[in-house]
Motif scaffolding. Structure first.
Motif, PDB file in Angstrom:
ATOM      1  N   LEU A  93      20.793  46.381  88.441  1.00  0.00           N
ATOM      2  CA  LEU A  93      19.814  45.779  87.543  1.00  0.00           C
ATOM      3  C   LEU A  93      20.426  45.503  86.173  1.00  0.00           C
ATOM      4  CD1 LEU A  93      16.812  48.165  88.302  1.00  0.00           C
ATOM      5  CD2 LEU A  93      16.983  45.782  89.031  1.00  0.00           C
ATOM      6  N   ASP A  94      20.039  44.404  85.576  1.00  0.00           N
ATOM      7  CA  ASP A  94      20.376  44.149  84.180  1.00  0.00           C
ATOM      8  C   ASP A  94      19.332  44.890  83.346  1.00  0.00           C
ATOM      9  OD1 ASP A  94      20.796  43.236  81.620  1.00  0.00           O
ATOM     10  OD2 ASP A  94      20.913  41.112  82.164  1.00  0.00           O
ATOM     11  N   LEU A  95      19.688  46.061  82.847  1.00  0.00           N
ATOM     12  CA  LEU A  95      18.703  46.914  82.173  1.00  0.00           C
ATOM     13  C   LEU A  95      18.136  46.260  80.921  1.00  0.00           C
ATOM     14  CD1 LEU A  95      20.333  50.440  82.605  1.00  0.00           C
ATOM     15  CD2 LEU A  95      18.494  49.392  83.931  1.00  0.00           C
ATOM     16  N   ASP A  96      18.838  45.297  80.353  1.00  0.00           N
ATOM     17  CA  ASP A  96      18.295  44.577  79.197  1.00  0.00           C
ATOM     18  C   ASP A  96      17.087  43.734  79.594  1.00  0.00           C
ATOM     19  OD1 ASP A  96      20.178  45.620  77.475  1.00  0.00           O
ATOM     20  OD2 ASP A  96      21.582  43.961  77.767  1.00  0.00           O
ATOM     21  N   LEU A  97      16.973  43.417  80.879  1.00  0.00           N
ATOM     22  CA  LEU A  97      15.850  42.612  81.361  1.00  0.00           C
ATOM     23  C   LEU A  97      14.773  43.452  82.039  1.00  0.00           C
ATOM     24  CD1 LEU A  97      17.715  39.491  82.841  1.00  0.00           C
ATOM     25  CD2 LEU A  97      16.545  39.692  80.636  1.00  0.00           C
ATOM     26  N   VAL A  98      14.983  44.769  82.107  1.00  0.00           N
ATOM     27  CA  VAL A  98      13.991  45.661  82.725  1.00  0.00           C
ATOM     28  C   VAL A  98      12.983  46.074  81.657  1.00  0.00           C
ATOM     29  CG1 VAL A  98      13.598  47.836  83.914  1.00  0.00           C
ATOM     30  CG2 VAL A  98      15.628  46.477  84.446  1.00  0.00           C
ATOM     31  N   LEU A 148      16.709  56.156  78.131  1.00  0.00           N
ATOM     32  CA  LEU A 148      16.912  54.799  77.626  1.00  0.00           C
ATOM     33  C   LEU A 148      15.655  54.220  76.998  1.00  0.00           C
ATOM     34  CD1 LEU A 148      19.094  53.274  80.496  1.00  0.00           C
ATOM     35  CD2 LEU A 148      19.843  54.310  78.338  1.00  0.00           C
ATOM     36  N   GLY A 149      14.551  54.958  77.031  1.00  0.00           N
ATOM     37  CA  GLY A 149      13.319  54.473  76.421  1.00  0.00           C
ATOM     38  C   GLY A 149      12.646  53.376  77.210  1.00  0.00           C
ATOM     39  N   ILE A 150      12.864  53.325  78.534  1.00  0.00           N
ATOM     40  CA  ILE A 150      12.219  52.319  79.380  1.00  0.00           C
ATOM     41  C   ILE A 150      10.900  52.887  79.890  1.00  0.00           C
ATOM     42  CG2 ILE A 150      12.400  50.986  81.519  1.00  0.00           C
ATOM     43  CD1 ILE A 150      15.424  51.088  81.206  1.00  0.00           C
ATOM     44  N   PRO A 151       9.757  52.219  79.636  1.00  0.00           N
ATOM     45  CA  PRO A 151       8.483  52.719  80.164  1.00  0.00           C
ATOM     46  C   PRO A 151       8.556  52.831  81.685  1.00  0.00           C
ATOM     47  CG  PRO A 151       8.131  50.930  78.600  1.00  0.00           C
ATOM     48  CD  PRO A 151       9.597  50.971  78.865  1.00  0.00           C
ATOM     49  N   CYS A 152       8.037  53.919  82.206  1.00  0.00           N
ATOM     50  CA  CYS A 152       8.137  54.156  83.642  1.00  0.00           C
ATOM     51  C   CYS A 152       6.900  54.895  84.127  1.00  0.00           C
ATOM     52  CB  CYS A 152       9.399  54.978  83.933  1.00  0.00           C
ATOM     53  SG  CYS A 152       9.674  55.373  85.669  1.00  0.00           S
ATOM     54  N   VAL A 153       6.407  54.493  85.297  1.00  0.00           N
ATOM     55  CA  VAL A 153       5.306  55.199  85.960  1.00  0.00           C
ATOM     56  C   VAL A 153       5.739  55.452  87.394  1.00  0.00           C
ATOM     57  CG1 VAL A 153       2.904  55.123  86.727  1.00  0.00           C
ATOM     58  CG2 VAL A 153       3.525  54.168  84.506  1.00  0.00           C
ATOM     59  N   VAL A 154       5.738  56.713  87.816  1.00  0.00           N
ATOM     60  CA  VAL A 154       6.101  57.072  89.181  1.00  0.00           C
ATOM     61  C   VAL A 154       4.847  57.508  89.926  1.00  0.00           C
ATOM     62  CG1 VAL A 154       8.423  57.741  88.488  1.00  0.00           C
ATOM     63  CG2 VAL A 154       6.637  59.477  88.573  1.00  0.00           C
TER      64      VAL A 154
END
Length: 559
Positions: free
Chosen positions: A167-172, A193-199
């Motif tokens: 994955l291009d994490l800049d686009l996630v 990395l501060g990426i919002p995530c819901v599991v």
């Protein structure tokens, strides 16, 4: 009409973007025939495993931490001869080569799941390898479904490091998983990395490709095809989070009572990323250097790594946790007897019983790093302490090596109950609330369906935290919290009211916690803590605490 999926949120971020579904990994052909030339097929399968390992190592070299370390560890797993040897045996028994390779990996993954704990977490990593090996043998591109043309919210059943690397994490914009857990590798990477995530967002895989999604990690909500009004509300949350992040003042209550706000890190890159907003490090996880290494890192290598982290925080403290490995976090270079219950086995400081030289060398490397970076305060602590005698033994070793400030982790109920005696032996303690909840409630911390039992809001867990905090106040010594609970703004107020002196968390959680603490007096925090302690259930404790939060804070943080 909009629908709402609920799950377990990781962090506090908000994202609005179209969904991008990751396709399942390719499967072996149905009824694959036996290979005409078994020896040639075995060589092809071994080559596929080696190719996948090389791909993952190359991805690790180009990735930022913490993904880089996870990918490198996964690359080593792909080279494990157990996998290719098992596949070879199956091929000789007449199983098709692709089927044999997939079955070999799945067999080990299933065994790891049965072990629970850290080993179960690695099952997802193995299945990522399985998908890549199958794709390689079939001549397919394992990364094709992960290609992002625009900023998107990635939706999948689960996400292995091998998939994350494509994955291009800049686009996630965010990650939504129908499975996964709050302490799996995806959650750890997203949090760091501060990426919002819901599991564990049940129903996520029913979302169509390109459907607009709005993810609110703080509430664990995923809005499918949100309305204009819902988007406007969430955009306001985005703006508020940006405003909170601009404040980097030292942590303190509104009446000036200091509460150090620290970061949890595992690498020098983590420390560099956290330095602008954190007052120091409350948990430096040194096991990143050890796990999945073929040989033990020497003292010089360790010293250089530790010094690199210390250099990111001149004039501040860096609390270093000694090796938290063994049992459910096995070391490739250290032979350990199999354990039926690894979470209760030889892990953390208990390794001194079976690998004393390994622990001693790390302590000496920490002391050397402290001498090499004199402007930074190194505080050394060790995990899995259950008795005052164990605390005294670590303190003796660390002080003899030249470590000035020595402490231990409180993760075991026995340590919390005897916190006063333990504090008589060391300079500080730090509560690892993730493990403390696990051991108090007898619930595996990686089992998402037990998340209600694993909550620090459980009255029994809260009482153990309060007992430890009281012991610190009586002794006049610092008591920190470095479990993920420290990153919850509402719990941060409770912990402050209990007398906790420092809170350490993922750097992305610092702004909201700083805001919550700075908008309450110490007395208000004490009232909030008292209300939570008086509750009979976890739900009542959380409601009681939230009911006493200042109205403006409740509005800004969505409590």
């Amino acid at each position: 009409m909009s629908t709402v999926l609920t799950g377990i949120g990781i962090g506090r971020g908000v994202a609005i973007a179209p969904a991008h579904l990751l396709l399942p990994a390719p499967e072996p052909p149905a009824d694959e025939p036996a290979a005409a030339n078994a020896d040639a097929a075995i060589e092809t399968v071994r080559s596929a495993f080696a190719t996948v390992s090389t791909q993952l190592s190359e991805a690790a070299a180009n990735a930022a931490e913490p993904l880089s370390s996870v990918l490198e560890a996964t690359a080593m797993m792909a080279l494990d001869p157990t996998l290719s040897d098992d596949a070879a045996s199956r091929i000789r028994d007449g199983v098709g080569p692709v089927t044999a390779a997939a079955a070999a990996v799945e067999g080990v993954a299933t065994q790891l799941e049965a072990l629970g704990g850290y080993m179960a977490e690695r099952a997802t990593d193995l299945r990522g390898i399985r998908g890549r090996v199958v794709a390689t043998l079939l001549g397919e591109d394992a990364s094709s479904s992960a290609a992002l043309a625009t900023r998107s919210i990635v939706v999948a059943d689960d996400l292995a490091p091998a998939q994350t690397s494509t994955l291009d994490l800049d686009l996630v914009a965010a990650i939504v998983l129908s499975a996964g857990g709050p302490t799996g590798h995806t959650a750890i990477i997203a949090r760091q990395l501060g990426i919002p995530c819901v599991v564990q967002a049940v129903g996520a895989l029913e979302v169509a490709e390109g459907t607009p999604l709005a993810v609110d990690a703080a509430s664990g909500r995923v809005v499918v095809d949100p309305s204009a009004e819902q988007i406007a509300d969430l955009q306001s949350s985005v703006d508020r989070e940006a405003a909170l992040a601009a404040d980097t003042a030292p942590g303190a209550t509104s009446d000036g009572h200091p509460v150090q706000l620290l970061a949890n890190v595992g690498t020098e890159e983590d420390a560099r990323r956290a330095a602008p907003t954190a007052e120091g490090v409350g948990l430096f996880r040194t096991e990143v250097l050890f796990l999945d290494q073929a040989t033990a890192p020497d003292a010089q290598t360790q010293t250089a790594l530790y010094a690199g982290v210390l250099e990111q925080f001149p004039g501040h403290k860096v609390v270093v946790r000694t090796l938290d490995a063994g049992a459910d976090k096995p070391l490739a270079f250290l032979s350990q007897a199999d354990e039926d219950n690894p979470a209760l086995g030889i892990r953390g400081y208990r390794l001194v019983r079976t690998a004393e030289a390994l622990i001693q060398e790390q302590i000496e490397a920490l002391a050397a790093a402290s001498r090499a970076v004199p402007g930074t305060e190194l505080w050394a602590m060790t995990p899995m302490i259950a008795t005052p005698a164990e605390a005294a033994d670590f303190a003796r070793r660390a002080r003899a090596a030249g470590v000035a400030t020595v402490g231990v982790m409180v993760e075991v109920p026995a340590a919390a109950l005897k916190a006063a005696d333990i504090l008589a032996e060391v300079d500080f303690v730090s509560l690892g609330t993730n493990d403390l909840a696990q051991y108090t409630m007898a619930s595996d911390r990686l089992r998402g369906e037990l998340s209600d039992l694993l909550s620090i809001w459980q009255p029994a867990v809260l009482e153990l935290v309060a007992t430890t905090a009281r012991a610190g106040l009586d002794a006049g010594k610092p008591v920190g919290v470095c479990g993920e609970s420290a990153g919850d703004p509402l719990m941060a107020l409770v912990l402050t009211g209990l007398g906790i002196t420092s809170l350490s968390m993922a750097a992305s959680a610092l702004p909201a916690v700083r805001y919550a603490v700075r908008h309450h007096t110490r007395e208000q925090c004490e009232r909030i803590a008292s209300a939570a302690l008086s509750a009979r259930t976890a739900e009542e404790a959380q409601r009681a605490a939230a009911g006493l939060v200042a109205d403006d804070v409740r509005t800004v943080l969505g409590l």
